[in-house]
Design a protein around this motif. Sequence first.
Motif, PDB file in Angstrom:
ATOM      1  N   ARG A 107      -5.603   4.426  -5.868  1.00 45.28           N
ATOM      2  CA  ARG A 107      -6.118   3.106  -6.243  1.00 45.28           C
ATOM      3  C   ARG A 107      -7.530   3.270  -6.786  1.00 45.28           C
ATOM      4  O   ARG A 107      -8.451   3.636  -6.060  1.00 45.28           O
ATOM      5  CB  ARG A 107      -6.107   2.145  -5.068  1.00 45.28           C
ATOM      6  N   GLU A 135       2.243   7.758  -3.143  1.00 42.99           N
ATOM      7  CA  GLU A 135       1.700   6.489  -2.650  1.00 42.99           C
ATOM      8  C   GLU A 135       0.641   5.913  -3.581  1.00 42.99           C
ATOM      9  O   GLU A 135       0.201   4.793  -3.395  1.00 42.99           O
ATOM     10  CB  GLU A 135       1.152   6.672  -1.247  1.00 42.99           C
ATOM     11  N   ASN A 138       0.804  -1.225   0.000  1.00 42.06           N
ATOM     12  CA  ASN A 138       0.000   0.000   0.000  1.00 42.06           C
ATOM     13  C   ASN A 138       0.836   1.273   0.000  1.00 42.06           C
ATOM     14  O   ASN A 138       0.401   2.302   0.531  1.00 42.06           O
ATOM     15  CB  ASN A 138      -0.951   0.016   1.205  1.00 42.06           C
ATOM     16  N   GLN A 139       2.007   1.181  -0.564  1.00 36.19           N
ATOM     17  CA  GLN A 139       2.856   2.364  -0.662  1.00 36.19           C
ATOM     18  C   GLN A 139       3.375   2.530  -2.089  1.00 36.19           C
ATOM     19  O   GLN A 139       3.221   1.651  -2.931  1.00 36.19           O
ATOM     20  CB  GLN A 139       4.041   2.253   0.311  1.00 36.19           C
ATOM     21  N   ARG A 144      -6.620   8.963  -2.606  1.00 31.81           N
ATOM     22  CA  ARG A 144      -5.881   7.711  -2.434  1.00 31.81           C
ATOM     23  C   ARG A 144      -6.672   6.506  -2.926  1.00 31.81           C
ATOM     24  O   ARG A 144      -6.129   5.560  -3.468  1.00 31.81           O
ATOM     25  CB  ARG A 144      -5.519   7.505  -0.956  1.00 31.81           C
ATOM     26  N   TYR A 145      -7.964   6.543  -2.717  1.00 34.22           N
ATOM     27  CA  TYR A 145      -8.836   5.445  -3.140  1.00 34.22           C
ATOM     28  C   TYR A 145     -10.099   6.032  -3.782  1.00 34.22           C
ATOM     29  O   TYR A 145     -10.602   7.062  -3.320  1.00 34.22           O
ATOM     30  CB  TYR A 145      -9.245   4.571  -1.947  1.00 34.22           C
TER      31      TYR A 145
END
Lengths: 115, 115
Positions: B111, B108, A41-42, B9-10
């Motif tokens: 996703r 990072e 997750n990085q 991030r998601y």
Amino acid sequence: AQSVTQLDSQVPVFEEAPVELRCNYSSSVSVYLFWYVQYPNQGLQLLLKYLSGSTLVKGINGFEAEFNKSQTSFHLRKPSVHISDTAEYFCAVINYGGSQGNLIFGKGTKLSVKP
Amino acid sequence: KAGVTQTPRYLIKTRGQQVTLSCSPISGHRSVSWYQQTPGQGLQFLFEYFSETQRNKGNFPGRFSGRQFSNSRSEMNVSTLELGDSALYLCASSLALAGGAGELFFGEGSRLTVL
């Protein structure tokens, strides 16, 4: 076109054992070579790079790699692994003079360190 | 100094929708690259921007596009989403040293899941 082959998709190893992750690239033109590590997750973090000079390159976390021009290889080694080294490792190459934004990556090797 | 920041991030989208991902590079870095990471294909180069101009482009359909702003921040857009677009999208910034010798610094990732 340049390509990178990481010969092992998964490498299981016991803690404190040595490890070698293999990487070969296709073209013999002058290249820059990199190893990156990705923890779960990085994003990717640079371990080490070969630009020129000594063929043995030392990186972070005790890793080192050796550039072999005749074999077009850049294998990554660590003499004694830790549980915390469990991650995915990517070899990457760029032809000299190329744009550094366009790295060509191998498919990755998942290193699994067992206690 | 702050690293590469990616937002969101998601995210979850449905087929046919479009998505915009954002990337803020490290201060002073003028080059921003985008990569798609999937289990099957590994890391694939999408495009690179330097000083608001697309400098390189990978082998992706026209549904994938990007841009870079005067402050070096970058966005990428995917239109008419397909299930196969589900992936981790990684942004990387660099100083864009001559000859490609510099290091890529990765965020990072964002996703994306397409349902």
